[in-house]
Motif scaffolding. Sequence first.
Motif: not given
Length: 194
Positions: A64-69
Amino acid sequence: MNTQDVLEEFRGAGALREGHFILASGRHSPMFLQKNLVFQYPERTARLCKALAEKIVAQFGKPDVIVAPAVGAIIPGYEVARWLGVPSIYVEREDGKFKLRRAFTIAPGAKVVVVEDVITTGGSFREAVEPIEAAGGKVLCCACIVDRSGGKADVGWPLVALATIDVPSYAAGELPPELAALPAEEPGSKRLRA
């Protein structure tokens, strides 16, 4: 795309460097992958991130979503999300800990993939998961362009790596003499504070 294809993208951009480098993990290495030299070229970045997006979907389905540091993984996170047609957000450090900021939210139960650029120990990934889970997101996996641990990094979740290489890294007190003799560079961004 296989490991050799990925390394060719890095070589072609002058991003595969040799010397003495202090990595974001604090470990020392004779090789550094200067990913921003790759990410400055949209066509190289698109090839790598399209292949990573396809590998994620093949193993876990569409998130549903991509999260990046932040800061280093924002570009590949965005590009993977673009290929998947999902939102791209990032966590960034506040008082030394990753947090969701800038009004970013994750819906409870949202399927999340954390996209990294290059991992050595998986430490940034493990830190990035904390605010995702606190928001109610369900982490499917960590995905990265290059796993330089040779598959030994403990990310705590399944790992999807576009390329896996085994590059030695050493604790500061365990440097081989030939590496200790070289001046150390610290080219990463982990120590940046927002």
